[in-house]
Design a protein around this motif. Structure first.
Motif, PDB file in Angstrom:
ATOM      1  N   LEU A   1       0.825  -1.209   0.000  1.00  0.00           N
ATOM      2  CA  LEU A   1       0.000   0.000   0.000  1.00  0.00           C
ATOM      3  C   LEU A   1       0.859   1.259   0.000  1.00  0.00           C
ATOM      4  CD1 LEU A   1      -2.757  -1.173   2.496  1.00  0.00           C
ATOM      5  CD2 LEU A   1      -2.880  -1.080  -0.008  1.00  0.00           C
ATOM      6  N   LYS A   2       1.973   1.197   0.708  1.00  0.00           N
ATOM      7  CA  LYS A   2       2.886   2.346   0.730  1.00  0.00           C
ATOM      8  C   LYS A   2       3.463   2.600  -0.658  1.00  0.00           C
ATOM      9  CE  LYS A   2       6.832   4.314   3.081  1.00  0.00           C
ATOM     10  NZ  LYS A   2       7.822   4.194   4.130  1.00  0.00           N
ATOM     11  N   ALA A   3       3.802   1.537  -1.375  1.00  0.00           N
ATOM     12  CA  ALA A   3       4.332   1.694  -2.730  1.00  0.00           C
ATOM     13  C   ALA A   3       3.306   2.351  -3.638  1.00  0.00           C
ATOM     14  CB  ALA A   3       4.759   0.340  -3.296  1.00  0.00           C
ATOM     15  N   LEU A   4       2.041   2.035  -3.444  1.00  0.00           N
ATOM     16  CA  LEU A   4       0.981   2.616  -4.265  1.00  0.00           C
ATOM     17  C   LEU A   4       0.578   4.016  -3.833  1.00  0.00           C
ATOM     18  CD1 LEU A   4      -1.425  -0.399  -4.808  1.00  0.00           C
ATOM     19  CD2 LEU A   4      -0.025   0.762  -6.510  1.00  0.00           C
ATOM     20  N   ALA A   5       0.969   4.423  -2.641  1.00  0.00           N
ATOM     21  CA  ALA A   5       0.543   5.714  -2.105  1.00  0.00           C
ATOM     22  C   ALA A   5       1.219   6.908  -2.763  1.00  0.00           C
ATOM     23  CB  ALA A   5       0.772   5.758  -0.593  1.00  0.00           C
ATOM     24  N   ASP A   6       2.221   6.685  -3.579  1.00  0.00           N
ATOM     25  CA  ASP A   6       2.906   7.767  -4.281  1.00  0.00           C
ATOM     26  C   ASP A   6       2.207   8.000  -5.626  1.00  0.00           C
ATOM     27  OD1 ASP A   6       5.067   8.559  -6.433  1.00  0.00           O
ATOM     28  OD2 ASP A   6       5.785   9.258  -4.485  1.00  0.00           O
ATOM     29  N   PRO A   7       1.854   9.243  -5.957  1.00  0.00           N
ATOM     30  CA  PRO A   7       1.134   9.511  -7.216  1.00  0.00           C
ATOM     31  C   PRO A   7       1.885   9.057  -8.467  1.00  0.00           C
ATOM     32  CG  PRO A   7       1.096  11.454  -5.808  1.00  0.00           C
ATOM     33  CD  PRO A   7       2.010  10.456  -5.156  1.00  0.00           C
ATOM     34  N   VAL A   8       3.195   9.207  -8.491  1.00  0.00           N
ATOM     35  CA  VAL A   8       3.970   8.776  -9.660  1.00  0.00           C
ATOM     36  C   VAL A   8       3.903   7.261  -9.791  1.00  0.00           C
ATOM     37  CG1 VAL A   8       6.292   8.644 -10.673  1.00  0.00           C
ATOM     38  CG2 VAL A   8       5.498  10.777  -9.637  1.00  0.00           C
ATOM     39  N   ARG A   9       4.070   6.551  -8.691  1.00  0.00           N
ATOM     40  CA  ARG A   9       4.029   5.087  -8.754  1.00  0.00           C
ATOM     41  C   ARG A   9       2.635   4.579  -9.102  1.00  0.00           C
ATOM     42  NH1 ARG A   9       8.122   5.614  -4.573  1.00  0.00           N
ATOM     43  NH2 ARG A   9       6.610   5.454  -2.886  1.00  0.00           N
ATOM     44  N   LEU A  10       1.616   5.221  -8.580  1.00  0.00           N
ATOM     45  CA  LEU A  10       0.254   4.826  -8.916  1.00  0.00           C
ATOM     46  C   LEU A  10      -0.003   5.012 -10.417  1.00  0.00           C
ATOM     47  CD1 LEU A  10      -2.394   3.769  -7.786  1.00  0.00           C
ATOM     48  CD2 LEU A  10      -3.043   6.125  -7.260  1.00  0.00           C
ATOM     49  N   ARG A  11       0.457   6.140 -10.968  1.00  0.00           N
ATOM     50  CA  ARG A  11       0.314   6.361 -12.414  1.00  0.00           C
ATOM     51  C   ARG A  11       1.131   5.367 -13.218  1.00  0.00           C
ATOM     52  NH1 ARG A  11       1.735  11.551 -14.851  1.00  0.00           N
ATOM     53  NH2 ARG A  11       0.794  10.589 -16.665  1.00  0.00           N
ATOM     54  N   LEU A  12       2.344   5.077 -12.760  1.00  0.00           N
ATOM     55  CA  LEU A  12       3.182   4.093 -13.462  1.00  0.00           C
ATOM     56  C   LEU A  12       2.498   2.735 -13.507  1.00  0.00           C
ATOM     57  CD1 LEU A  12       6.771   4.953 -12.204  1.00  0.00           C
ATOM     58  CD2 LEU A  12       6.018   4.894 -14.595  1.00  0.00           C
ATOM     59  N   LEU A  13       1.962   2.311 -12.383  1.00  0.00           N
ATOM     60  CA  LEU A  13       1.268   1.029 -12.342  1.00  0.00           C
ATOM     61  C   LEU A  13       0.094   1.030 -13.316  1.00  0.00           C
ATOM     62  CD1 LEU A  13       1.358  -1.694 -10.682  1.00  0.00           C
ATOM     63  CD2 LEU A  13      -0.586  -0.740  -9.456  1.00  0.00           C
ATOM     64  N   SER A  14      -0.649   2.117 -13.342  1.00  0.00           N
ATOM     65  CA  SER A  14      -1.785   2.241 -14.254  1.00  0.00           C
ATOM     66  C   SER A  14      -1.337   2.248 -15.713  1.00  0.00           C
ATOM     67  CB  SER A  14      -2.564   3.519 -13.930  1.00  0.00           C
ATOM     68  OG  SER A  14      -3.625   3.689 -14.831  1.00  0.00           O
ATOM     69  N   LEU A  15      -0.254   2.944 -16.003  1.00  0.00           N
ATOM     70  CA  LEU A  15       0.270   2.977 -17.373  1.00  0.00           C
ATOM     71  C   LEU A  15       0.712   1.594 -17.839  1.00  0.00           C
ATOM     72  CD1 LEU A  15       2.327   6.289 -17.258  1.00  0.00           C
ATOM     73  CD2 LEU A  15       0.389   5.823 -18.781  1.00  0.00           C
ATOM     74  N   VAL A  16       1.379   0.873 -16.965  1.00  0.00           N
ATOM     75  CA  VAL A  16       1.824  -0.477 -17.324  1.00  0.00           C
ATOM     76  C   VAL A  16       0.612  -1.381 -17.527  1.00  0.00           C
ATOM     77  CG1 VAL A  16       3.043  -2.536 -16.508  1.00  0.00           C
ATOM     78  CG2 VAL A  16       4.080  -0.276 -16.204  1.00  0.00           C
ATOM     79  N   ALA A  17      -0.329  -1.349 -16.591  1.00  0.00           N
ATOM     80  CA  ALA A  17      -1.502  -2.233 -16.660  1.00  0.00           C
ATOM     81  C   ALA A  17      -2.357  -1.954 -17.886  1.00  0.00           C
ATOM     82  CB  ALA A  17      -2.336  -2.079 -15.391  1.00  0.00           C
ATOM     83  N   SER A  18      -2.447  -0.705 -18.293  1.00  0.00           N
ATOM     84  CA  SER A  18      -3.316  -0.349 -19.418  1.00  0.00           C
ATOM     85  C   SER A  18      -2.588  -0.339 -20.756  1.00  0.00           C
ATOM     86  CB  SER A  18      -3.964   1.014 -19.172  1.00  0.00           C
ATOM     87  OG  SER A  18      -2.979   2.029 -19.107  1.00  0.00           O
ATOM     88  N   HIS A  19      -1.287  -0.564 -20.735  1.00  0.00           N
ATOM     89  CA  HIS A  19      -0.510  -0.578 -21.974  1.00  0.00           C
ATOM     90  C   HIS A  19      -0.897  -1.790 -22.807  1.00  0.00           C
ATOM     91  CE1 HIS A  19       3.101  -0.390 -24.566  1.00  0.00           C
ATOM     92  NE2 HIS A  19       3.053   0.890 -24.253  1.00  0.00           N
ATOM     93  N   GLU A  20      -0.797  -1.661 -24.104  1.00  0.00           N
ATOM     94  CA  GLU A  20      -1.135  -2.761 -25.009  1.00  0.00           C
ATOM     95  C   GLU A  20      -0.392  -4.033 -24.595  1.00  0.00           C
ATOM     96  OE1 GLU A  20      -0.696  -3.831 -29.735  1.00  0.00           O
ATOM     97  OE2 GLU A  20      -0.912  -1.738 -29.156  1.00  0.00           O
ATOM     98  N   GLY A  21      -1.124  -5.094 -24.416  1.00  0.00           N
ATOM     99  CA  GLY A  21      -0.526  -6.357 -23.997  1.00  0.00           C
ATOM    100  C   GLY A  21      -0.262  -6.443 -22.500  1.00  0.00           C
ATOM    101  N   GLY A  22      -0.599  -5.383 -21.749  1.00  0.00           N
ATOM    102  CA  GLY A  22      -0.393  -5.390 -20.303  1.00  0.00           C
ATOM    103  C   GLY A  22       1.061  -5.350 -19.883  1.00  0.00           C
TER     104      GLY A  22
END
Length: 119
Positions: free
Chosen positions: A37-58
């Motif tokens: 949860l701490k890793a996700l609490a940073d706005p940059v990391r949350l966006r990075l996770l979202s960018l990776v997850a939503s990228h073509e092919g995941g």
């Protein structure tokens, strides 16, 4: 947060936990889940996770992620490393590039943990 604490967060410890609304979490479980949860609490990391997850092919190359931020490549790499060490991202090196993919089972387990479903 110490590196050793991040390394103590195996995927299984998240999956074992009932939703927070069903029963109180044990102190040991909280210690293992908190780094995720701490890793996700940073706005940059949350966006990075979202960018990776939503990228073509995941899956996304670090070279695809740099342009989304007004940050240096080493800073982006640091945030990706934190996500990887916490167990939220897996990575593989191909030539000079590193590719990241979301650990879907970890993310699903976190979602179930904070869900009110089954309450």
């Amino acid at each position: 947060m110490s590196k050793s604490l991040l390394e103590l967060t195996p995927v299984e410890t998240v999956a074992c936990c009932a939703p927070l609304t069903r029963e109180p979490m044990a102190a040991a479980q909280a210690e293992r889940v908190a780094p995720l949860l701490k890793a996700l609490a940073d706005p940059v990391r949350l966006r990075l996770l979202s960018l990776v997850a939503s990228h073509e092919g995941g899956e996304a190359c670090v070279c695809d992620l740099n342009e989304a931020f007004d940050l240096s490549q080493p800073t982006i790499s640091h945030h990706l490393k934190v996500l990887h060490q916490s167990g939220l991202l897996e990575r593989s090196k191909r030539g000079v590039w590193v590719y990241y993919k979301v650990e879907a089972n970890v993310l699903d387990s976190l979602g179930k943990l904070i869900s009110s479903a089954g309450a």
